[in-house]
Design an enzyme around this catalytic site. Structure first.
Site, PDB file in Angstrom:
ATOM      1  N   LYS A   1      -8.790  22.624 -11.553  1.00 60.69           N
ATOM      2  CA  LYS A   1      -8.083  21.268 -11.171  1.00 60.69           C
ATOM      3  C   LYS A   1      -6.623  21.440 -11.744  1.00 60.69           C
ATOM      4  CE  LYS A   1      -8.076  16.429 -12.275  1.00 60.69           C
ATOM      5  NZ  LYS A   1      -8.581  15.331 -12.705  1.00 60.69           N
TER       6      LYS A   1
ATOM      7  N   ILE B   1     -14.624  11.589 -19.787  1.00 60.73           N
ATOM      8  CA  ILE B   1     -15.198  12.632 -20.628  1.00 60.73           C
ATOM      9  C   ILE B   1     -14.407  13.066 -21.868  1.00 60.73           C
ATOM     10  CG2 ILE B   1     -15.978  15.078 -20.119  1.00 60.73           C
ATOM     11  CD1 ILE B   1     -16.873  14.389 -17.376  1.00 60.73           C
TER      12      ILE B   1
ATOM     13  N   ILE C   1     -26.135   8.589 -15.408  1.00 62.17           N
ATOM     14  CA  ILE C   1     -25.171   7.834 -14.251  1.00 62.17           C
ATOM     15  C   ILE C   1     -25.021   8.916 -13.185  1.00 62.17           C
ATOM     16  CG2 ILE C   1     -23.120   8.437 -15.539  1.00 62.17           C
ATOM     17  CD1 ILE C   1     -22.592   5.360 -14.555  1.00 62.17           C
TER      18      ILE C   1
HETATM   19  P1  FAD Z   1     -25.593   8.007 -18.841  1.00 57.76           P
HETATM   20  O1  FAD Z   1     -25.186   9.165 -17.921  1.00 57.76           O
HETATM   21  O2  FAD Z   1     -25.830   6.856 -18.307  1.00 57.76           O
HETATM   22  O3  FAD Z   1     -26.774   8.538 -19.722  1.00 57.76           O
HETATM   23  C1  FAD Z   1     -27.406   7.558 -20.674  1.00 57.76           C
HETATM   24  C2  FAD Z   1     -28.738   8.415 -21.132  1.00 57.76           C
HETATM   25  O4  FAD Z   1     -29.279   7.280 -21.932  1.00 57.76           O
HETATM   26  C3  FAD Z   1     -29.683   8.917 -20.111  1.00 57.76           C
HETATM   27  O5  FAD Z   1     -30.138   9.917 -20.503  1.00 57.76           O
HETATM   28  C4  FAD Z   1     -30.555   7.818 -20.072  1.00 57.76           C
HETATM   29  O6  FAD Z   1     -32.092   8.149 -19.651  1.00 57.76           O
HETATM   30  C5  FAD Z   1     -30.604   7.379 -21.626  1.00 57.76           C
HETATM   31  N1  FAD Z   1     -31.358   6.304 -21.897  1.00 57.76           N
HETATM   32  C6  FAD Z   1     -30.604   5.000 -21.653  1.00 57.76           C
HETATM   33  N2  FAD Z   1     -31.586   3.970 -22.143  1.00 57.76           N
HETATM   34  C7  FAD Z   1     -32.638   4.686 -22.780  1.00 57.76           C
HETATM   35  C8  FAD Z   1     -33.999   4.371 -23.060  1.00 57.76           C
HETATM   36  N3  FAD Z   1     -34.244   2.838 -23.317  1.00 57.76           N
HETATM   37  N4  FAD Z   1     -34.717   5.047 -23.798  1.00 57.76           N
HETATM   38  C9  FAD Z   1     -34.518   6.459 -23.411  1.00 57.76           C
HETATM   39  N5  FAD Z   1     -33.252   7.007 -23.095  1.00 57.76           N
HETATM   40  C10 FAD Z   1     -32.466   6.262 -22.513  1.00 57.76           C
HETATM   41  N6  FAD Z   1     -15.591  10.449 -16.257  1.00 57.76           N
HETATM   42  C11 FAD Z   1     -14.453  11.410 -15.989  1.00 57.76           C
HETATM   43  O7  FAD Z   1     -14.372  11.875 -17.086  1.00 57.76           O
HETATM   44  N7  FAD Z   1     -14.365  11.897 -14.847  1.00 57.76           N
HETATM   45  C12 FAD Z   1     -14.685  11.493 -13.640  1.00 57.76           C
HETATM   46  O8  FAD Z   1     -14.451  11.871 -12.555  1.00 57.76           O
HETATM   47  C13 FAD Z   1     -15.857  10.418 -13.898  1.00 57.76           C
HETATM   48  N8  FAD Z   1     -16.048   9.779 -12.577  1.00 57.76           N
HETATM   49  C14 FAD Z   1     -16.750   8.613 -12.941  1.00 57.76           C
HETATM   50  C15 FAD Z   1     -17.092   7.773 -11.705  1.00 57.76           C
HETATM   51  C16 FAD Z   1     -17.739   6.530 -11.756  1.00 57.76           C
HETATM   52  C17 FAD Z   1     -18.016   5.658 -10.531  1.00 57.76           C
HETATM   53  C18 FAD Z   1     -18.495   6.149 -13.090  1.00 57.76           C
HETATM   54  C19 FAD Z   1     -19.146   5.023 -13.363  1.00 57.76           C
HETATM   55  C20 FAD Z   1     -18.112   6.989 -14.254  1.00 57.76           C
HETATM   56  C21 FAD Z   1     -17.144   8.050 -14.074  1.00 57.76           C
HETATM   57  N9  FAD Z   1     -16.938   8.756 -15.304  1.00 57.76           N
HETATM   58  C22 FAD Z   1     -16.135   9.884 -15.384  1.00 57.76           C
HETATM   59  C23 FAD Z   1     -17.639   8.462 -16.522  1.00 57.76           C
HETATM   60  C24 FAD Z   1     -18.718   9.378 -16.999  1.00 57.76           C
HETATM   61  O9  FAD Z   1     -19.599   9.310 -15.569  1.00 57.76           O
HETATM   62  C25 FAD Z   1     -19.272   9.127 -18.090  1.00 57.76           C
HETATM   63  O10 FAD Z   1     -18.371   9.245 -19.165  1.00 57.76           O
HETATM   64  C26 FAD Z   1     -20.496  10.409 -18.422  1.00 57.76           C
HETATM   65  O11 FAD Z   1     -21.322  10.646 -17.320  1.00 57.76           O
HETATM   66  C27 FAD Z   1     -21.148   9.911 -19.837  1.00 57.76           C
HETATM   67  O12 FAD Z   1     -22.125   9.108 -19.350  1.00 57.76           O
HETATM   68  P2  FAD Z   1     -23.034   8.637 -20.414  1.00 57.76           P
HETATM   69  O13 FAD Z   1     -23.720  10.180 -21.036  1.00 57.76           O
HETATM   70  O14 FAD Z   1     -22.516   7.892 -21.433  1.00 57.76           O
HETATM   71  O15 FAD Z   1     -24.246   7.971 -20.069  1.00 57.76           O
END
Ligand code: FAD
Length: 532
Positions: A79, A350, A46
């Site tokens: 922060k 996070i 993301i």
């Molecule tokens: P992602 O980063 O989406 O990772 C998903 C992973 O799964 C990727 O590696 C992808 O390649 C893999 N994947 C998916 N499908 C498949 C597949 N079919 N095959 C193989 N691999 C696959 N949180 C905070 O604490 N502070 C903030 O300031 C903050 N700001 C944010 C702002 C916005 C606009 C948004 C939307 C979120 C924010 N967050 C914030 C939340 C934070 O971004 C997420 O909690 C954090 O990045 C975790 O994301 P994730 O790892 O769950 O998902």
């Protein structure tokens, strides 16, 4: 299945912040367990999520990571809190600072004294921000590590978190995890194999035909929720009746001086805008309701409100506020965006990843997968999400903004009963009690946000026993000492530059602040409210 056999093979699906945070901790503590992490560069991450809360420091300790190494690798800044602009009403601002506010007079907390003074002698009290060390340091762009050696110093209860570059942070954690034996497997998952009897996941199949099998699967696949939602069909509880925002537009811009030690959130026509200063750039984004404003208008508003030159085109991100009904089902645990999403107003996502990992360690399964553990995990996860949800909703409900459909809706909406009860207690006596020891946001947070946004609350009736001059003198002492200490703290950017690269955090000469303490006229041991 044999309930005595510990799980020996874990597959983490996804390599975003959640995936690598999980890998780093599990590899640190479970050296006997084989850990594979599958991620797809083609799909990517993301790429947002850069502001944290102080608990992140516990995460780094749990993952065995040196904070200074992280600061250097992730281009992090410090922060001290979040500045909210135009939230209560246009033209107003306040800071939600971390750490303790001032000090207590016996059992009376500073906000109670402040409320009493504001009602009785309004011209003898300053804005509430002046009584918090963190808030005053924010406004002066100063920073130093807390000084726990001297309990009477206002620096003793200062607290801090980090802003970091999300992609660099994940890469940094990947390095540590791989060093500890985590095997990263590049590939796109196209299918999932389940046991026909138990329904447990047995393996994920990649586009090139490879299979990755395991006993426990941690679903960190982001909003796709590949296993918990896609394979196991666990539903999603929708919270959009309270949280209207469903989209964000993000854009980085060049850094400007000064390097502010806080996140900024500015209310906008149909949502709000974030500003996160890092060492090398500023992260910006507009979080909004796509029903009430179009992408083009958002992009325009965002680009016209940047401090420095944009470094990329604005990038839209969609999301759905809510939570996965069960974060753990069968042998799949969802951590990160697959388990739910609350907009980043209080930088909590996070943190929710971190508590999910902590909980998983505390309830790490045997191959029998105890239903009681799973129920407990899900109960704790639900309670935590709901507590944070209520705090975020409170920011929207307690506003005097009007004239925009977005703000008119949130100001007048019905809020969850749990939040109404909390509002009532504040309204009648300024009192607050945590619902459980694990509740994330403490009294200081609630008080700063509610007072900052103009929530009307009465002081604790006990404050009537304290004469006006006593209250005013007590608050004046807090304010004066904090202002004095803040003035002597190092500039935030200078402090960052002074940190020794890659060695354990310890105050440098720059951080040495003369010992200026609160004037302790009141203590919990004294039995009367008079100065000694
Ligand atoms: P992602 O980063 O989406 O990772 C998903 C992973 O799964 C990727 O590696 C992808 O390649 C893999 N994947 C998916 N499908 C498949 C597949 N079919 N095959 C193989 N691999 C696959 N949180 C905070 O604490 N502070 C903030 O300031 C903050 N700001 C944010 C702002 C916005 C606009 C948004 C939307 C979120 C924010 N967050 C914030 C939340 C934070 O971004 C997420 O909690 C954090 O990045 C975790 O994301 P994730 O790892 O769950 O998902």
């Amino acid at each position: 299945m044999n309930a005595e056999k510990p799980v020996r093979k874990v597959v983490i699906v996804g390599g975003g912040t959640a995936g690598w945070m999980t890998a780093a901790v599990l590899s640190q503590w479970l050296s006997q367990v084989e850990i594979n992490l599958v991620e797809s560069e083609e799909i990517g991450t993301i790429g947002v999520g850069e502001a944290t809360i102080p608990h992140i420091r516990n995460y780094l300790a749990l993952a065995g990571i040196d904070a200074l190494e992280m600061i250097s690798a992730s281009k992090a800044s410090f922060k001290l809190g979040i500045q909210f602009i135009d939230w209560g009403a246009p033209g107003e601002s306040y800071i939600h600072g971390f750490g303790k506010i001032g000090r207590d007079m016996l059992w009376l907390h500073p906000h109670q004294l402040w409320l009493a003074a504001r009602d009785r002698v309004p011209d003898r009290v300053k804005a509430f921000d002046h009584y918090s060390m963190n808030c005053v340091a924010c406004l002066k762009n100063r920073f130093a590590f807390p000084d726990s050696r001297n309990r009477n110093s206002p620096l003793a209860d200062m607290d801090y978190a980090y802003h970091f570059d999300a992609s660099l942070f994940a890469r940094f954690l990947r390095g540590h995890s791989e060093e500890r034996g985590v095997e990263r497997i590049e590939g796109r998952i196209v299918d999932v194999t389940r046991n026909p009897e138990s329904g447990f996941v047995e393996a994920v199949r990649l586009a090139d035909g490879r299979e990755v099998g395991g006993e426990l699967f941690v679903d960190c696949s982001g909003m796709r929720a590949l296993l918990i939602g896609g394979t196991l069909g666990i539903g999603y509880e929708d919270w959009s009746q309270w949280l209207l925002c469903d989209r964000a537009m993000a854009v980085p811009c060049e850094s400007v001086s000064p390097l502010t030690p806080y996140t900024r959130s500015t209310a906008r026509r149909a949502g709000w805008q974030w500003r996160i200063p890092l060492q090398h750039r500023i992260g910006n984004g507009y979080v909004y309701s796509s029903n009430l404003i179009g992408d083009e208008e958002v992009a325009e508003a965002l680009l016209s409100n940047l401090d420095g030159k944009a470094l990329a085109d604005p990038r839209p991100v969609r999301f759905a506020p809510g939570r996965r009904v069960k974060a753990w089902d069968k042998n799949v645990v969802a951590i990160g965006l697959s388990s739910g999403f609350l907009e980043p107003l209080e930088s909590t996502s996070i943190h929710l990843i971190q508590t999910g990992i902590h909980r998983l360690l505390a309830m790490f399964p045997s191959s029998g997968f105890s239903a009681t553990d799973i129920d407990e995990y899900n109960f704790q996860s639900r309670t935590e999400y709901e507590d944070v949800r209520d705090f975020v909703i409170a920011h929207y409900k307690v506003t005097r903004r009007s004239g925009d459909p977005f703000w008119d809706h949130v100001r007048t909406m019905q809020v969850p009963d749990t939040l109404n009860q909390r509002f009532e207690l504040f309204r009648s006596s300024g009192r607050f009690f945590k619902h459980g020891a694990a509740e994330l946001f403490a009294e200081e947070s609630w008080v700063q946000v509610l007072l900052g946004q103009g929530f009307e609350m009465r002081a604790d009736p006990v404050t009537r026993f304290v004469p006006d001059d006593e209250i005013v003198g007590f608050l004046h002492d807090i304010e004066e000492v904090i202002a004095d200490v803040a003035e002597r703290l190092p500039d935030h950017a200078k402090f960052l530059r002074s940190l020794p690269p890659r060695s354990p955090p310890r105050p440098t000469t720059d951080t040495t602040v003369p010992a200026i303490n609160f004037n302790l006229r009141y203590t919990r041991d004294s039995d009367e409210l008079t100065s000694s």
